[in-house]
Design an enzyme around this catalytic site. Structure first.
Site, PDB file in Angstrom:
ATOM      1  N   CYS A   1       0.854  -1.192   0.000  1.00 32.74           N
ATOM      2  CA  CYS A   1       0.000   0.000   0.000  1.00 32.74           C
ATOM      3  C   CYS A   1       0.887   1.237   0.000  1.00 32.74           C
ATOM      4  O   CYS A   1       1.727   1.397   0.902  1.00 32.74           O
ATOM      5  CB  CYS A   1      -0.924   0.012   1.211  1.00 32.74           C
ATOM      6  SG  CYS A   1      -1.936   1.501   1.290  1.00 32.74           S
ATOM      7  N   GLY A   2       0.711   2.090  -0.996  1.00 36.13           N
ATOM      8  CA  GLY A   2       1.527   3.296  -1.094  1.00 36.13           C
ATOM      9  C   GLY A   2       1.158   4.340  -0.068  1.00 36.13           C
ATOM     10  O   GLY A   2       2.029   4.872   0.635  1.00 36.13           O
ATOM     11  N   HIS A   3      -0.136   4.649   0.055  1.00 37.69           N
ATOM     12  CA  HIS A   3      -0.515   5.690   1.012  1.00 37.69           C
ATOM     13  C   HIS A   3      -0.221   5.240   2.435  1.00 37.69           C
ATOM     14  O   HIS A   3       0.170   6.042   3.295  1.00 37.69           O
ATOM     15  CB  HIS A   3      -2.006   6.052   0.837  1.00 37.69           C
ATOM     16  CG  HIS A   3      -2.932   5.351   1.768  1.00 37.69           C
ATOM     17  ND1 HIS A   3      -3.548   4.155   1.432  1.00 37.69           N
ATOM     18  CD2 HIS A   3      -3.342   5.643   3.033  1.00 37.69           C
ATOM     19  CE1 HIS A   3      -4.297   3.759   2.447  1.00 37.69           C
ATOM     20  NE2 HIS A   3      -4.202   4.636   3.416  1.00 37.69           N
TER      21      HIS A   3
ATOM     22  N   ASP B   1     -10.473   4.930  -2.521  1.00 34.90           N
ATOM     23  CA  ASP B   1      -9.232   5.473  -1.974  1.00 34.90           C
ATOM     24  C   ASP B   1      -9.268   6.987  -2.123  1.00 34.90           C
ATOM     25  O   ASP B   1      -9.331   7.505  -3.234  1.00 34.90           O
ATOM     26  CB  ASP B   1      -8.029   4.882  -2.717  1.00 34.90           C
ATOM     27  CG  ASP B   1      -6.712   5.172  -2.009  1.00 34.90           C
ATOM     28  OD1 ASP B   1      -6.632   6.166  -1.271  1.00 34.90           O
ATOM     29  OD2 ASP B   1      -5.754   4.406  -2.215  1.00 34.90           O
TER      30      ASP B   1
ATOM     31  N   CYS C   1      -3.444   7.155  -4.623  1.00 30.19           N
ATOM     32  CA  CYS C   1      -3.114   5.723  -4.590  1.00 30.19           C
ATOM     33  C   CYS C   1      -1.725   5.462  -5.160  1.00 30.19           C
ATOM     34  O   CYS C   1      -1.506   5.549  -6.369  1.00 30.19           O
ATOM     35  CB  CYS C   1      -4.155   4.893  -5.320  1.00 30.19           C
ATOM     36  SG  CYS C   1      -3.880   3.109  -5.125  1.00 30.19           S
ATOM     37  N   GLY C   2      -0.795   5.119  -4.272  1.00 25.62           N
ATOM     38  CA  GLY C   2       0.594   4.886  -4.691  1.00 25.62           C
ATOM     39  C   GLY C   2       0.781   3.648  -5.532  1.00 25.62           C
ATOM     40  O   GLY C   2       1.477   3.674  -6.551  1.00 25.62           O
ATOM     41  N   THR C   3       0.140   2.528  -5.145  1.00 22.13           N
ATOM     42  CA  THR C   3       0.284   1.316  -5.956  1.00 22.13           C
ATOM     43  C   THR C   3      -0.489   1.456  -7.267  1.00 22.13           C
ATOM     44  O   THR C   3      -0.072   0.942  -8.309  1.00 22.13           O
ATOM     45  CB  THR C   3      -0.205   0.084  -5.173  1.00 22.13           C
ATOM     46  OG1 THR C   3      -1.534   0.317  -4.695  1.00 22.13           O
ATOM     47  CG2 THR C   3       0.710  -0.213  -4.002  1.00 22.13           C
TER      48      THR C   3
END
Length: 635
Positions: free
Chosen positions: A401-403, A551, A555-557
């Site tokens: 998860c990026g965030h 989200d 969203c990083g991913t």
């Protein structure tokens, strides 16, 4: 010694010698007064030294630090080894390296290598000479307590972490002489550890030889109590005049105050020294040993006035958490220690968590303490990286998860777990990612270098969703179906979120029904990612998690997956940047760090930069009679 003119000066200043040898200037002047060294001295009082002087100082320092020689002992050793002339400054024979020092030095070297620091960089950040650090790592020197404290602080460790702890196996009694002996802790100091690094208090017996000292001020987290059992102990706080404590006297103070100490007496001082570790305090689950929660100071006229604590009924359980949000999406970080998370990898530890603590996931994230979109992170130890993290949501477990990673970095920084570091590695179930703070011109920026990202299926027709509906399936630590909202006649805007959640859920269901027959090597997608190209403006993207969940962040991913798709189309290449914003207009910056490959496909190594804000530091309470102890989720 007679003063000399400029033509007789030696080549090195006292400042240079101090940097090279790790012996501070005041100590060098003290050694000069005691006849141990003989620098040249100008009419103006400026001291200068030769190479031979430096070698002599290193020898003296080694005798003092490693073997605890007194000044008289050093003089006697130098005399016995015929070292009064500088012609043979290294002839003194002292014992081989102490194996205890070697273990501690090796531990520091491992921390330095993990942090990616050279000896020079470590020296610059700790004030300890690189040559002395090298000797310490090889087990032939030992820093003074103040210098060792600066080394521990750099790597966000306590002195107990470096020296190693004890284990009483929970037994409440420790007989005299049963403590772990830490040998020479600086010159003339021996420490018997009664209990260290296993409970809230670190308790030790220090035996300090006459004239032994901390060799400077130092500070660290926590509080400490000093009680003198025998002899005399001199303590100075924050540069104030020193106080002499005699047998029966005590001192109690915050360890964050700069403190310096020495034994001013003619006999050894024996001191009971108790430290608390604030990191352990913050991580203790307040169950069974307390029935109140600290509320804070008495301020204002609120309902809590005159109340310093909240009374809890018998049998309550409490869980401490730190809440953040990354561009609007929450991350709740649990800071309680958890047992039973064995495993060689974070993925294996996640499996143990799911087996043994899944009710804790729902307790933390579901109502009444959370909501459908609450996201959580459980810190775990990693054998492969600086930290480990398990990502949990109200409805599933995630690989990456990026965030959440950005939020966790903010928490680690806020809790002081990073020390002086500006980067660290994080093991996730998807693999090890790298995290850096302060890039792109702002100390608030947090950048993660994600796992390799790639396109799994370039085009999948979904006519049942809408005529001409085509999605791509891409991976960025999670699987996404990516779709252009323009093909549905929509824009990514707050008023359209409800429509897009329903549409995204239908796309996700349709894709997952078709995947088994496609043989694409993809078991299921996690989410639907809508993107909107906006000429002249930043593109937007919105990730739909479920019918009632989206989200809030960009969203990083998802951004990693989208960049992989653009790279495959030839629209992004290594070194290019791609900035997107969420439905609220808050941006993430994406970069293609490098080309790569994964699962036999072309891939990229993406970087994602964003910011997180602290939003809460709280204690969640579960009373014994709570009818909903595990929480509930309204879909």
């Amino acid at each position: 010694m007679d003063a000399v003119d400029a033509s007789q000066r030696k080549p090195y200043s006292i400042g240079h010698v101090s940097n090279v040898t790790g012996v501070n200037a005041s100590t060098l002047r003290s050694w000069e007064q005691q006849g141990l060294i003989e620098p040249a001295k100008s009419v103006g009082g400026r001291r200068t030294f030769t190479d031979e002087d430096i070698q002599r100082i290193v020898t003296i320092g080694r005798m003092r630090r490693v073997y605890g020689y007194s000044i008289a002992g050093v003089k006697r050793a130098l005399s016995e080894q015929a070292l009064e002339t500088p012609a043979n400054p290294q002839a003194a024979e002292v014992p081989d390296a102490d194996p205890r020092l070697d273990r501690i030095g090796a531990r520091v070297r491992a921390l330095r290598v993990e942090a990616g620091l050279s000896l020079r960089q470590t020296a610059e950040r700790t004030g300890v000479a690189a040559s002395h650090l090298s000797m310490f790592e090889r087990g032939v020197a030992f820093p003074s307590p103040s210098r060792l404290a600066s080394i521990a602080r750099l790597f966000n460790r306590s002195l107990a972490d470096l020296l190693g702890g004890t284990s009483t196996r929970g037994h409440p009694f420790i007989r005299r002489g049963q403590g772990r002996i830490v040998g020479s802790f600086g010159p003339g100091v021996s420490v018997e550890q009664l209990t260290v690094s296993e409970r809230l208090m670190d308790c030790e017996i220090w035996t300090i030889s006459p004239n032994a000292e901390s060799e400077g001020f130092y500070a660290h987290e926590g509080q400490e109590l000093i009680h003198v059992l025998e002899g005399a102990f001199e303590l100075s706080l924050d540069g104030d005049p020193a106080e002499i404590l005699n047998a029966g006297d005590s001192a109690y103070f915050d360890s964050t105050r700069q403190h310096r100490w020495r034994n001013p007496g003619a006999e050894a001082a024996v001191v009971l020294w108790v430290n608390t570790d604030s990191r352990r305090l913050s991580a203790l689950e307040q169950t069974n040993f307390t029935h109140s929660l600290k509320l804070g100071s008495l301020v204002g006229r609120g309902v809590g006035e005159q109340a310093l604590a909240l009374s809890l009924p018998e049998g309550c359980k409490t869980y401490r958490v730190v809440d953040t949000h990354t561009a609007g999406h929450p991350t709740r970080v649990l800071i309680e220690p958890l047992d039973g998370l064995e495993g060689a990898t974070v993925r294996e530890k996640r499996d143990r968590f799911r087996e043994r603590h899944d009710k804790l996931r729902s307790l933390l994230l579901h109502e009444p303490r959370g909501h459908a979109a609450t996201f959580g992170l459980v810190p775990v130890r990693s054998e492969q990286a600086d930290f480990g993290a398990i990502f949990v949501s109200s409805y599933k477990y995630l690989d990456m998860c990026g965030h959440g990673t950005i939020g966790y970095a903010r928490v680690l920084s806020g809790l002081g777990r990073l020390g002086a570091r500006t980067s660290f590695s994080l093991e996730t179930p998807a693999g090890v990612v790298q995290v850096a703070l302060g890039l792109h011109g702002s100390p608030e920026n947090i950048t993660l270098e994600n796992v390799p990202s790639f396109v799994g299926l370039e085009a999948l027709d979904l006519p049942e969703i809408a005529p001409g509906c085509v999605v791509s399936l891409s991976y960025g630590g999670a699987w996404y179906a990516t779709a252009d909202v323009a093909s549905f006649g929509l824009a990514i805007a707050p008023d359209n979120v409800s429509l897009l959640m329903e549409l995204g859920a239908r796309i996700k269901d349709a894709v997952n029904r078709r995947l088994p027959a496609r043989g694409a090597g993809i078991e299921a997608i996690d989410s639907t990612l809508f993107y909107e190209e906006r000429p002249g403006l930043r593109p937007r993207q919105l990730v739909i998690l479920e019918r009632n969940k989206f989200d809030r962040s960009p969203c990083g991913t998802g951004l990693s997956a989208r960049m992989a798709e653009l790279a495959l189309q030839g629209r992004l290449k290594a070194g290019d940047r791609y900035e997107v914003e969420n439905v609220l207009g808050i941006a993430f910056l994406g970069e293609v760090a490098a080309d790569s490959s994964a699962a036999g496909r072309p891939a990229i190594i993406p970087r994602v930069t964003g910011r997180a804000n602290l939003s809460g530091f709280s204690t969640l309470i579960v009373e014994a009679n709570d009818p909903l102890p595990d929480g509930f989720l309204c879909r």
